[in-house]
Motif scaffolding. Sequence first.
Motif, PDB file in Angstrom:
ATOM      1  N   HIS A 282      36.283  46.450  46.913  1.00  0.00           N
ATOM      2  CA  HIS A 282      35.753  45.662  45.796  1.00  0.00           C
ATOM      3  C   HIS A 282      36.891  45.393  44.821  1.00  0.00           C
ATOM      4  N   ILE A 283      37.109  44.137  44.494  1.00  0.00           N
ATOM      5  CA  ILE A 283      38.153  43.739  43.554  1.00  0.00           C
ATOM      6  C   ILE A 283      37.491  43.279  42.263  1.00  0.00           C
ATOM      7  N   PHE A 284      37.831  43.947  41.173  1.00  0.00           N
ATOM      8  CA  PHE A 284      37.280  43.609  39.868  1.00  0.00           C
ATOM      9  C   PHE A 284      38.320  42.854  39.069  1.00  0.00           C
ATOM     10  N   ASP A 285      37.945  41.672  38.591  1.00  0.00           N
ATOM     11  CA  ASP A 285      38.821  40.891  37.720  1.00  0.00           C
ATOM     12  C   ASP A 285      38.511  41.315  36.294  1.00  0.00           C
ATOM     13  N   GLY A 286      39.172  42.394  35.877  1.00  0.00           N
ATOM     14  CA  GLY A 286      38.856  43.005  34.594  1.00  0.00           C
ATOM     15  C   GLY A 286      38.035  44.262  34.804  1.00  0.00           C
ATOM     16  N   ALA A 287      37.311  44.655  33.783  1.00  0.00           N
ATOM     17  CA  ALA A 287      36.579  45.921  33.805  1.00  0.00           C
ATOM     18  C   ALA A 287      35.376  45.861  34.743  1.00  0.00           C
ATOM     19  N   SER A 288      34.935  47.031  35.191  1.00  0.00           N
ATOM     20  CA  SER A 288      33.687  47.180  35.940  1.00  0.00           C
ATOM     21  C   SER A 288      32.751  48.060  35.135  1.00  0.00           C
ATOM     22  N   GLN A 289      31.468  48.040  35.498  1.00  0.00           N
ATOM     23  CA  GLN A 289      30.469  48.835  34.791  1.00  0.00           C
ATOM     24  C   GLN A 289      29.735  49.738  35.776  1.00  0.00           C
ATOM     25  N   GLN A 290      29.017  50.727  35.248  1.00  0.00           N
ATOM     26  CA  GLN A 290      28.346  51.677  36.128  1.00  0.00           C
ATOM     27  C   GLN A 290      27.313  51.011  37.018  1.00  0.00           C
ATOM     28  N   MET A 291      26.827  49.844  36.630  1.00  0.00           N
ATOM     29  CA  MET A 291      25.875  49.131  37.476  1.00  0.00           C
ATOM     30  C   MET A 291      26.547  48.514  38.699  1.00  0.00           C
ATOM     31  N   ASP A 292      27.880  48.435  38.688  1.00  0.00           N
ATOM     32  CA  ASP A 292      28.597  47.905  39.839  1.00  0.00           C
ATOM     33  C   ASP A 292      28.580  48.947  40.955  1.00  0.00           C
ATOM     34  N   THR A 293      27.939  48.602  42.060  1.00  0.00           N
ATOM     35  CA  THR A 293      27.679  49.568  43.135  1.00  0.00           C
ATOM     36  C   THR A 293      28.481  49.204  44.380  1.00  0.00           C
ATOM     37  N   LEU A 294      29.035  50.249  44.993  1.00  0.00           N
ATOM     38  CA  LEU A 294      29.885  50.084  46.175  1.00  0.00           C
ATOM     39  C   LEU A 294      29.771  51.338  47.020  1.00  0.00           C
ATOM     40  N   PRO A 295      30.226  51.312  48.267  1.00  0.00           N
ATOM     41  CA  PRO A 295      30.113  52.501  49.114  1.00  0.00           C
ATOM     42  C   PRO A 295      31.110  53.581  48.711  1.00  0.00           C
ATOM     43  N   ALA A 296      30.729  54.833  48.914  1.00  0.00           N
ATOM     44  CA  ALA A 296      31.699  55.920  48.830  1.00  0.00           C
ATOM     45  C   ALA A 296      32.822  55.628  49.822  1.00  0.00           C
ATOM     46  N   THR A 348      28.424  58.623  40.290  1.00  0.00           N
ATOM     47  CA  THR A 348      28.526  57.674  39.190  1.00  0.00           C
ATOM     48  C   THR A 348      29.720  58.087  38.353  1.00  0.00           C
ATOM     49  N   GLY A 349      30.719  57.226  38.297  1.00  0.00           N
ATOM     50  CA  GLY A 349      31.959  57.573  37.630  1.00  0.00           C
ATOM     51  C   GLY A 349      32.240  56.685  36.436  1.00  0.00           C
ATOM     52  N   SER A 350      33.154  57.152  35.588  1.00  0.00           N
ATOM     53  CA  SER A 350      33.578  56.372  34.433  1.00  0.00           C
ATOM     54  C   SER A 350      35.092  56.474  34.296  1.00  0.00           C
ATOM     55  N   TYR A 351      35.686  55.545  33.574  1.00  0.00           N
ATOM     56  CA  TYR A 351      37.130  55.549  33.405  1.00  0.00           C
ATOM     57  C   TYR A 351      37.508  55.059  32.012  1.00  0.00           C
ATOM     58  N   GLY A 362      42.813  51.721  26.183  1.00  0.00           N
ATOM     59  CA  GLY A 362      41.440  51.938  25.743  1.00  0.00           C
ATOM     60  C   GLY A 362      40.401  51.118  26.471  1.00  0.00           C
ATOM     61  N   LEU A 363      40.718  50.595  27.638  1.00  0.00           N
ATOM     62  CA  LEU A 363      39.723  49.875  28.430  1.00  0.00           C
ATOM     63  C   LEU A 363      38.770  50.882  29.066  1.00  0.00           C
ATOM     64  N   ARG A 364      37.490  50.627  28.964  1.00  0.00           N
ATOM     65  CA  ARG A 364      36.488  51.568  29.483  1.00  0.00           C
ATOM     66  C   ARG A 364      35.546  50.856  30.440  1.00  0.00           C
TER      67      ARG A 364
END
Length: 428
Positions: A282-296, A348-351, A362-364
């Motif tokens: 999965h390629i994110f152009d900018g930030a992603s959110q916890q609702m963004d779901t992908l396989p382990a 469910t991860g955060s960064y 400070g991008l979250r």
Amino acid sequence: MPFVFRIPGLVLSLFCLYFVSPLPAQEVKHRVLVSTDVGGTDPDDFQSLIHLFMYADRVSIEGLVSSPFGGGRKSAILEIIDLYEEDFPRLASRSEHFPSPGYLRDVSKQGALSSAPYAGHARSTEGSDWIIRCARRESERPLWVLVWGGLEDLAQALHDAPDIKDKIRIYWIGGPNKKWSVNSYAYIAQNHSDLWMIEANATYRGWFMDSESPDHLKGEAYYAGYIQGKGAMGEAFKDYYGGRIKMGDTPSLAYLLHGNPEEPEGESWGGSFVRITRSARHIFDGASQQMDTLPAYATLEWQFEGTRRAAPADSICFRMKIEDQVWPGYYLGQGRYGIRYSPKRAETGSYETESGFPELHGLRGGYTSTNPWPGKASATDIPLGAHWYSDRPDPALFIEDQQGAQTIAKFREEFLLDWAKRWEWLAE
């Protein structure tokens, strides 16, 4: 209970063993090169090297390469060879095919010392050069490269000598190693998708997840019952996890000992796998959110816009903290910045990022990873060739949340008791 048919002068027993049947031992001595991060972030490789040397008469060891992570160095390989040397006379009395300690030292090589940058490769090492040298030897047998840590030296070897691809077979213990080695993984998958590869992200855990094992094989019971007091290697074994069986990388060797390794979809001590035609990305152009779901085990790529700088590509310009671990982010050129990550489980991860450059500080955000791998197809997945195999997704083959682990766990008693016989060779 077995069915027994009596024929004059012969008793034929047909055993119906629910979910498990004996596997044939391999008669061919497979050529083997092990890339290990022994001495790095996880001490289980010390256990796996002890196991390897106790079965060293069954394979032809051509190389032992120290690859990242952490403080892993060739010296850690040599420590286990020193223990093997003490036990060598007893082992050699059982089989003339055990390699000499001197030979094992000669084929031990230092590989990469750190993870690869965004490109996935950096510069050649003694270890990557040794992979190339071994792969190019004239032989009708392929070289089995068993990767117990990072893919850096393998990626470098493929970059420097792509002609070796049809001469090697790879069994890689992925999962957490994929997280640490994600740049080299992405390079290999994108540029060498025609490689013959077993990518074991979770199956290997069936080697040490013992919830369904008999009591004498659980926890520290195996050490107390079968290892304790058996030679120098047995004495040292308790220094790693207190003697509790971990050896998460050993299934790669076990795969060559019982079963047909040219048939990954068959059964073996090292698991059963299924061909996959794509690697989830999965390629994110900018930030992603916890609702963004992908396989382990998917490859996550975040790319951010920023200031154009007179900096070389692959310069580290920011860092990303993900679940208390910190990962480097790189300048890609043309004002673009990127970082890769691979979650080793469903979570469910955060960064949060940190950087001396304001636009990258400070991008979250977050993400959610789910089972099974490789999940639903995505337009940004990496296409794979005809010989790329990975964990079986059948829910019945999970142990807890570990995909495919049952395909190894069902042979746990068989392979541990086979190993127990070899420990007896080292008894006083």
